[in-house]
Design a protein around this motif. Sequence first.
Motif, short mmCIF file in Angstrom:
data_model
loop_
_atom_site.label_atom_id
_atom_site.label_comp_id
_atom_site.label_asym_id
_atom_site.label_seq_id
_atom_site.Cartn_x
_atom_site.Cartn_y
_atom_site.Cartn_z
N ILE A 36 0.87 -1.18 0.00
CA ILE A 36 0.00 0.00 0.00
C ILE A 36 0.91 1.23 0.00
O ILE A 36 1.75 1.40 0.89
CB ILE A 36 -0.93 0.04 1.25
N HIS A 37 0.76 2.05 -1.01
CA HIS A 37 1.55 3.28 -1.12
C HIS A 37 0.65 4.33 -1.76
O HIS A 37 0.45 4.35 -2.98
CB HIS A 37 2.81 3.05 -1.96
N VAL A 38 0.10 5.16 -0.91
CA VAL A 38 -0.87 6.17 -1.36
C VAL A 38 -0.29 7.55 -1.09
O VAL A 38 0.37 7.77 -0.07
CB VAL A 38 -2.22 5.98 -0.61
N LEU A 39 -0.53 8.48 -2.01
CA LEU A 39 -0.11 9.87 -1.84
C LEU A 39 -1.32 10.70 -1.43
O LEU A 39 -2.36 10.63 -2.08
CB LEU A 39 0.47 10.41 -3.14
N VAL A 40 -1.16 11.46 -0.36
CA VAL A 40 -2.23 12.35 0.10
C VAL A 40 -1.78 13.78 -0.23
O VAL A 40 -0.72 14.22 0.22
CB VAL A 40 -2.50 12.18 1.60
N GLY A 75 -7.06 -0.74 4.48
CA GLY A 75 -6.91 -1.88 5.38
C GLY A 75 -5.62 -1.92 6.16
O GLY A 75 -5.20 -2.99 6.62
N ILE A 76 -4.96 -0.77 6.36
CA ILE A 76 -3.69 -0.77 7.10
C ILE A 76 -3.77 -0.02 8.43
O ILE A 76 -2.76 0.15 9.10
CB ILE A 76 -2.53 -0.21 6.24
N ALA A 77 -4.98 0.41 8.77
CA ALA A 77 -5.13 1.18 10.02
C ALA A 77 -4.71 0.35 11.23
O ALA A 77 -4.07 0.86 12.16
CB ALA A 77 -6.56 1.68 10.16
N GLU A 78 -5.05 -0.94 11.20
CA GLU A 78 -4.76 -1.81 12.35
C GLU A 78 -3.31 -2.30 12.32
O GLU A 78 -2.63 -2.31 13.34
CB GLU A 78 -5.69 -3.04 12.33
N SER A 79 -2.83 -2.70 11.14
CA SER A 79 -1.49 -3.30 11.05
C SER A 79 -0.39 -2.25 11.20
O SER A 79 0.73 -2.57 11.60
CB SER A 79 -1.33 -4.05 9.73
N GLY A 80 -0.71 -1.00 10.87
CA GLY A 80 0.26 0.08 11.03
C GLY A 80 0.76 0.59 9.70
O GLY A 80 0.74 -0.11 8.69
N TYR A 81 1.19 1.82 9.72
CA TYR A 81 1.65 2.45 8.48
C TYR A 81 2.62 3.57 8.80
O TYR A 81 2.75 3.99 9.95
CB TYR A 81 0.45 2.98 7.67
N ARG A 82 3.33 4.01 7.78
CA ARG A 82 4.30 5.10 7.94
C ARG A 82 3.90 6.25 7.03
O ARG A 82 3.44 6.02 5.90
CB ARG A 82 5.70 4.60 7.58
N VAL A 83 4.11 7.46 7.51
CA VAL A 83 3.79 8.67 6.73
C VAL A 83 5.09 9.43 6.51
O VAL A 83 5.81 9.70 7.47
CB VAL A 83 2.77 9.55 7.46
N ILE A 84 5.38 9.74 5.24
CA ILE A 84 6.63 10.44 4.91
C ILE A 84 6.31 11.63 4.01
O ILE A 84 5.50 11.52 3.08
CB ILE A 84 7.61 9.51 4.15
N SER A 85 6.93 12.77 4.29
CA SER A 85 6.85 13.89 3.36
C SER A 85 8.28 14.37 3.09
O SER A 85 8.94 14.90 3.99
CB SER A 85 6.01 15.03 3.94
N ASN A 86 8.76 14.12 1.89
CA ASN A 86 10.09 14.59 1.53
C ASN A 86 10.00 16.09 1.27
O ASN A 86 9.12 16.55 0.56
CB ASN A 86 10.60 13.85 0.27
N GLY A 105 1.14 -2.32 4.62
CA GLY A 105 0.84 -3.59 3.97
C GLY A 105 1.99 -4.57 4.02
O GLY A 105 1.91 -5.67 3.47
N ARG A 106 3.10 -4.17 4.63
CA ARG A 106 4.20 -5.10 4.89
C ARG A 106 4.91 -4.60 6.14
O ARG A 106 4.65 -3.49 6.61
CB ARG A 106 5.17 -5.18 3.71
N ASN A 107 5.81 -5.46 6.65
CA ASN A 107 6.57 -5.05 7.82
C ASN A 107 7.52 -3.93 7.42
O ASN A 107 8.38 -4.10 6.56
CB ASN A 107 7.35 -6.25 8.38
N LEU A 108 7.36 -2.77 8.04
CA LEU A 108 8.21 -1.62 7.74
C LEU A 108 9.28 -1.49 8.83
O LEU A 108 9.57 -0.41 9.30
CB LEU A 108 7.37 -0.35 7.64
N GLY A 109 9.86 -2.62 9.16
CA GLY A 109 10.79 -2.68 10.29
C GLY A 109 12.01 -1.79 10.13
O GLY A 109 12.52 -1.27 11.10
N GLU A 110 12.45 -1.62 8.87
CA GLU A 110 13.65 -0.81 8.68
C GLU A 110 13.30 0.65 8.96
O GLU A 110 12.44 1.22 8.33
CB GLU A 110 14.24 -1.00 7.27
#
Length: 113
Positions: A36-40, A75-86, A105-110
């Motif tokens: 999942i990679h969405v631009l807001v 569907g990523i509200a529960e599993s977690g997500y990252r927000v980035i603004s370059n 949508g995947r482990n963003l462990g890094e």
Amino acid sequence: MDCIFCRIIAGEIPSAKVLENEEVVAFHDIHPAAPIHVLVVPKTHVESIQALSEATFPLLLPIHAAIREVAVLTGIAESGYRVISNCGEGAGQSVPHLHYHVLGGRNLGEKLL
Ligand code: AMP
């Protein structure tokens, strides 16, 4: 109009929209870095966080509301997500129209920090 996101907002360039309201549009990134990679993106053209002003700070509220809604819709509200603004070329910003990457949508462990 030479801003690609302004052209998407105007409907001149197609996009896979996740949501749209008066202030904000959210669509799938064409080069996804995660399942999942969405631009807001605010409909008002502001170059970056650094270019925000008293007049455009109020955009941050609908942007954050849209980020939450995108997380639920994809569907990523529960599993977690990252927000980035370059912000700026040195940070890798390639489109000079304020936007927030919502990744999940995947482990963003890094982590950078
Ligand atoms: P940034 O590099 O942080 O400025 O992010 C710009 C993002 O816009 C990149 O991840 C690109 O893949 C994405 N992008 C560029 N053009 C389009 C487009 N027409 N539709 C969807 N995403 C795009």
